[in-house]
Design an enzyme around this catalytic site. Sequence first.
Site, PDB file in Angstrom:
ATOM      1  N   GLU A  51      26.351  13.885  13.817  1.00  0.00           N
ATOM      2  CA  GLU A  51      25.398  14.578  12.948  1.00  0.00           C
ATOM      3  C   GLU A  51      24.552  15.608  13.708  1.00  0.00           C
ATOM      4  O   GLU A  51      23.312  15.534  13.696  1.00  0.00           O
ATOM      5  CB  GLU A  51      24.529  13.555  12.203  1.00  0.00           C
ATOM      6  N   GLU A  67      31.484   8.080   8.480  1.00  0.00           N
ATOM      7  CA  GLU A  67      30.446   7.174   7.965  1.00  0.00           C
ATOM      8  C   GLU A  67      30.364   7.377   6.462  1.00  0.00           C
ATOM      9  O   GLU A  67      30.345   8.515   5.990  1.00  0.00           O
ATOM     10  CB  GLU A  67      29.062   7.480   8.553  1.00  0.00           C
TER      11      GLU A  67
END
Length: 516
Positions: free
Chosen positions: A158, A275
């Site tokens: 991220e 995820e």
Amino acid sequence: MIRVPAEPSGRLPDAWRTCVGTGRIELALRRDYQDSLALLQRDIGFRHIRGHGVLSDGMGVHRPYDHGGTRHVHHSFTYVDQVIDAYLALGIRPFLELGFMPEELASGDQTVFWWRGHVTPPRSHREWADLVRATLRHLVDRYGLDEVRTWPIEVWNEPNLADFWQGADERAYHRLYEVTAHAVKEVDTGLQVGGPAISPGADDWLDRFAEFAAHREVPVDFVTKHAYTSGPAQHVPFGVHQTLAPATDLLDQFATPRDRLKGTRLAGLPVHITEFNSSYRPDNPVHDTAFHAAYLAPVLARGGDHVDSFSYWTFSDMFEEAGVPTALFHGGFGLLTHRQVRKPVYHLYAFMARMGADLLARGEDHLVTRHPDGRVTVLAWAPVDPTGETEGPEGHALRLSVPVPGRVPVTGGRGGGGGEGEVFVRRSTVDDERGNAYTAWRHMGSPRSPRRDQLDVLHEAAEPARTHRRLPVRDGRTDLHLTLARHEVTLVELTPVTDETPPWWDETRLLGREPS
């Protein structure tokens, strides 16, 4: 009545089982973690596992030292070896996420999480590349090139969020990716490297990642992103509450990379959702509920239509990003709590693991498959209301006409009958009351540290409710009438009956009565 086709429409994608998430890799050194993973692999059998921190200080890989007045770096793999040995022994391979930055290599002091993962760029890209090469060469030497080539290697986590990458600096991430990808390929061109592992709401990063990769001719073997459906966190002590979008929003997020990358150099590459979950918070009680299992059921049923894998975040509540959990049930991401208490969503995955490979039917509330030996499996789930404005329907009805291949033999015993034969029906159920340790725990008074006897009760409560019966088969079909409780997920397994009841058996004589 929904008539399930007798012939399969194709194979049921198993992208749901390709990967599962974990708390930071270092946790794999603990017994509770390994016990939980062993249970998971026994009942579900994921192929890869992904977590943060393989290069963080807790793993002790990057070890600078001074000798003779000169700085050197020693690379140590003592913990890495123990973790990966344990994974492979349990039949699961790493999905390597390269991060976070070792403190002695970080260019700043910004960290993330309670366990302080460093998130600034390397102060030396040369030294970072050395670290990547040394790590992969060690893994190839220890586990073999053919094995390591099956492990996807993802660059960072991220980077579009300032918490995870200083300033969410896109240019700096591209430089890190370029250095890392070339270092990976220097070890072996067959190793698979990809990114950018972005969070939801940053899909424009995909466009620029594709432009960057083409412009710089950087290796990219797969594309990654994350997907969540929760709104902003409403904080309470040691927890949050959040709104949820409909589960179909997850499928829309899964579909985004392939749509956006059409016409780019990255079109057609494997797409991995590394995820996904409803909430991105590790302290949202929704994760512990039967609602959550029913909410995610249609995602598991259809997610493989859009991506090559979608990795549930995470397999266990052994997860410490926000600190050490304060209670057994605390809204953790896990399929399991600490000490291996199974949540309803664990059973959703375990039910999926019992589905067949041939896809017969798929609807808004059901999935029907067949195994090579003729067994038919039905996964059904009650619709949920993610707005919370209603409790969701009670007594949801599903009627299926299910094909049972071939004529089912009946040997003439009294347990037989039924014209063309019968099928044995095994139904496993979880809902707000059944197969639900969270409900039992709430009834107990929410003990933060359950005693051994309380844990025994919770393990017992976590067991799905099971019923057994027979259904008649006529014209190669049986009618299956299901009524689902609120938030129920149910697995029905239909197996042709070969009745071996002896002809003299008569249950009416159990108490010694004369033959009728």
